[in-house]
Motif scaffolding. Structure first.
Motif, PDB file in Angstrom:
ATOM      1  N   ALA A  16       0.806  -1.224   0.000  1.00  0.00           N
ATOM      2  CA  ALA A  16       0.000   0.000   0.000  1.00  0.00           C
ATOM      3  C   ALA A  16       0.835   1.268   0.000  1.00  0.00           C
ATOM      4  CB  ALA A  16      -0.933  -0.003   1.216  1.00  0.00           C
ATOM      5  N   TRP A  17       1.979   1.245   0.699  1.00  0.00           N
ATOM      6  CA  TRP A  17       2.732   2.489   0.883  1.00  0.00           C
ATOM      7  C   TRP A  17       4.139   2.486   0.287  1.00  0.00           C
ATOM      8  CZ3 TRP A  17       1.003   7.120   2.343  1.00  0.00           C
ATOM      9  CH2 TRP A  17      -0.289   7.178   2.874  1.00  0.00           C
ATOM     10  N   VAL A  18       4.617   1.328  -0.152  1.00  0.00           N
ATOM     11  CA  VAL A  18       5.983   1.285  -0.698  1.00  0.00           C
ATOM     12  C   VAL A  18       5.998   0.773  -2.133  1.00  0.00           C
ATOM     13  CG1 VAL A  18       8.324   0.387  -0.374  1.00  0.00           C
ATOM     14  CG2 VAL A  18       6.915   0.913   1.630  1.00  0.00           C
ATOM     15  N   LEU A  19       5.218  -0.253  -2.431  1.00  0.00           N
ATOM     16  CA  LEU A  19       5.265  -0.866  -3.758  1.00  0.00           C
ATOM     17  C   LEU A  19       4.159  -0.317  -4.667  1.00  0.00           C
ATOM     18  CD1 LEU A  19       6.142  -4.542  -2.715  1.00  0.00           C
ATOM     19  CD2 LEU A  19       7.686  -2.645  -3.209  1.00  0.00           C
ATOM     20  N   ALA A  20       3.471  -1.167  -5.391  1.00  0.00           N
ATOM     21  CA  ALA A  20       2.559  -0.709  -6.443  1.00  0.00           C
ATOM     22  C   ALA A  20       1.404   0.137  -5.919  1.00  0.00           C
ATOM     23  CB  ALA A  20       2.026  -1.913  -7.219  1.00  0.00           C
ATOM     24  N   GLY A  21       0.988  -0.093  -4.686  1.00  0.00           N
ATOM     25  CA  GLY A  21      -0.083   0.723  -4.122  1.00  0.00           C
ATOM     26  C   GLY A  21       0.313   2.177  -3.993  1.00  0.00           C
TER      27      GLY A  21
END
Length: 513
Positions: A255-260
């Motif tokens: 949610a906050w580092v990758l694709a999100g």
């Protein structure tokens, strides 16, 4: 093989454990499917491979430092061995994983798997083996644990790209190692589930470790992940929990580092729950763990994407009579190669003859120049400051540039093993206007290469890299033990350690431990 959809869910959705990726991974770890014979044989190959590069690096400064730290945590009777030391000198397993993982990783010369992201799945072996030794497990137990570590690590790499978000690839390694330890110890799914989540939570770090002036942390990072994995399992065996759901949660890594994070930045945070971000392949219940067979090792001590290009340089040099006549060299290659080890990285250090060894082995411009001139590659000699600073080498090196070629990027990401490739096409322009053009898709040592590695090649690599460092008797003893791995009884995995002759190990500078 089943594909599992991974997306972000709000906390109020109360996502069931059975629908969480970490729970499904724990299910794979606790599935008591047998390790197939060819998989067991390949694990043995990789234990040999790891030992070869670990002993070759055993007196390099980062390895000496890591060993010194580990020896500050001695644990007699129920500890794990440290490469180079007598098998009687055991330490706490997480510190053995730290020391041995650093030794394995230092030369950047063990196994690899490339897909959506990068990985060196052999980094799973040091922590799993350390726990196996400390807990008195058998060779068969270790093989089961290693098969799980490889399976989950490789399948995460197939599906989830960390690099595009500038997250270091140990974020896939640490959960896989924790799961492999869970398999080794026969832990319950709940314990493995929590261990995987703790392992991921504690292992998010960033790719500056492989950017700019690359330091010894490049070798330490996977070893640190192994250490973190052991600590995570230890805590969860004692009944502790973890942040959950670690992959799919509202404030999770996706949610906050990758694709999100990318989704939220482009379309607003409220839309983060909409897309399915990843499809992660995992074996179905009862399905054998065979992912290790899709990985491959290195013949040359350099970043994997340089392996085929080194072999190509050897081939092209046979058609060159005058290196001074070269005007320019252009390497047409994949996006990853261009932007990570090529001129697309925009790292001035990659063109600097005074750069660190860790930086030079991530500069395809330097690597190709030396391979072209020498027609050989050596894990020490090819990186010596004298070699890097040679005038004619620097001149040739600075004539080399890389360019991303869509066809090579497509082949890099191909799902078809027959077209998958990590090499490139090289154009050498001479001062008289003539050109020399050649290409190579996979390294000679790759399973589809000109000389695929089998047991014979792994043993040759081990003997050549350890020659003059350990005795012939110790080499023969180790090779006999490791090839009998499946039959090693409980408590006998210390036989996989390798000791140097007395007085030949360097001592670390003093620190806190």
């Amino acid at each position: 093989m089943q594909l599992h959809e991974v997306k972000v869910h709000p906390s109020k959705a109360l996502l069931k454990r059975e629908d969480q990726l970490a729970w499904k991974m724990a299910g794979v770890a606790t599935d008591k499917v047998a390790v197939q014979k060819d998989v067991a044989e390949m694990i043995i190959n990789r234990v040999i491979d790891n030992a070869a590069v670990a002993i070759a690096s055993v007196n390099r400064r980062p390895v000496v430092s890591a060993r010194g730290m580990a020896l500050g945590h001695a644990k007699k009777g129920s500890g794990a061995t440290v490469f180079g030391m007598p098998s009687s000198a055991t330490v706490s397993p997480e510190w053995a994983a730290w020391a041995n993982g650093t030794a394995v990783r230092e030369l950047d010369m063990h196994d690899t798997f490339l897909a959506a992201d990068y990985s060196h799945p052999g980094d799973n072996i040091p922590p799993i083996l350390a726990v196996a030794q400390a807990m008195g497990r058998s060779g068969r137990d270790f093989l089961r644990g290693a098969a799980t570590g490889y399976e989950l690590h490789i399948n995460l790499v197939r599906a989830i790209c960390l690099h595009e978000h500038r997250v270091d690839h140990i974020a896939h390694l640490c959960p896989a190692s924790a799961a492999g330890i869970g398999t080794l110890l026969g832990l319950k799914q709940e314990v493995v589930f929590q261990s995987i989540q703790q392992a991921l939570h504690t292992s998010i770090s960033f790719r500056q470790s492989r950017k700019g002036e690359i330091s010894s942390w490049k070798a330490y990072a996977p070893a640190h992940a192994g250490k973190l994995a052991i600590e995570a399992v230890d805590r969860c065996m004692r009944g502790e929990g973890a942040p959950s759901p670690i992959y799919e949660g509202e404030d999770s890594v996706i949610a906050w580092v990758l694709a999100g994070r990318t989704q939220a930045d482009s379309k607003g945070r409220k839309t983060v729950y909409d897309p399915v971000y990843y499809h992660v392949p995992l074996p179905a219940a009862g399905e054998a763990k065979r992912a290790i067979l899709d990985s491959y090792t290195k013949e040359h001590s350099a970043e994997y994407q340089s392996q085929a290009l080194i072999d190509l340089a050897f081939r092209m040099r046979e058609s060159i009579t005058d290196f001074e006549a070269i005007e320019k060299i252009t390497i047409h290659t994949s996006h990853h190669t261009h932007y990570v080890i090529g001129t697309g990285a925009n790292d001035p250090q990659k063109m600097d003859p005074k750069a660190s060894r860790e930086t030079l082995d991530h500069s395809i411009m330097y690597i190709f120049a030396v391979a072209l001139q020498d027609g050989s590659w050596h894990h020490v000699d090819s990186y010596e400051p004298k070699r890097a600073g040679r005038k004619d080498t620097v001149a040739l090196w600075h004539k080399i540039e890389t360019r991303e070629a869509p066809e090579w990027t497509e082949r890099y990401h191909s799902k078809d093993p027959d077209t998958l490739a990590f090499g490139g096409r090289v154009e050498i322009l001479f001062k008289d206007g003539s050109t020399l053009v050649d290409e190579l898709g996979v390294a000679n040592a790759h399973p589809r290469g000109a000389r695929p590695f089998a047991r014979e090649q792994y043993i040759h690599k081990f003997r050549s890299m350890t020659d003059g460092i350990i005795t012939a008797r110790e080499a023969n003893r180790f090779l006999e033990a490791v090839q009998n791995l499946a039959k090693l009884p409980a408590g006998e995995l210390g036989q996989l350690n390798i000791a140097l002759p007395k007085g030949t190990l360097l001592e670390a500078k003093p620190g806190i431990f």
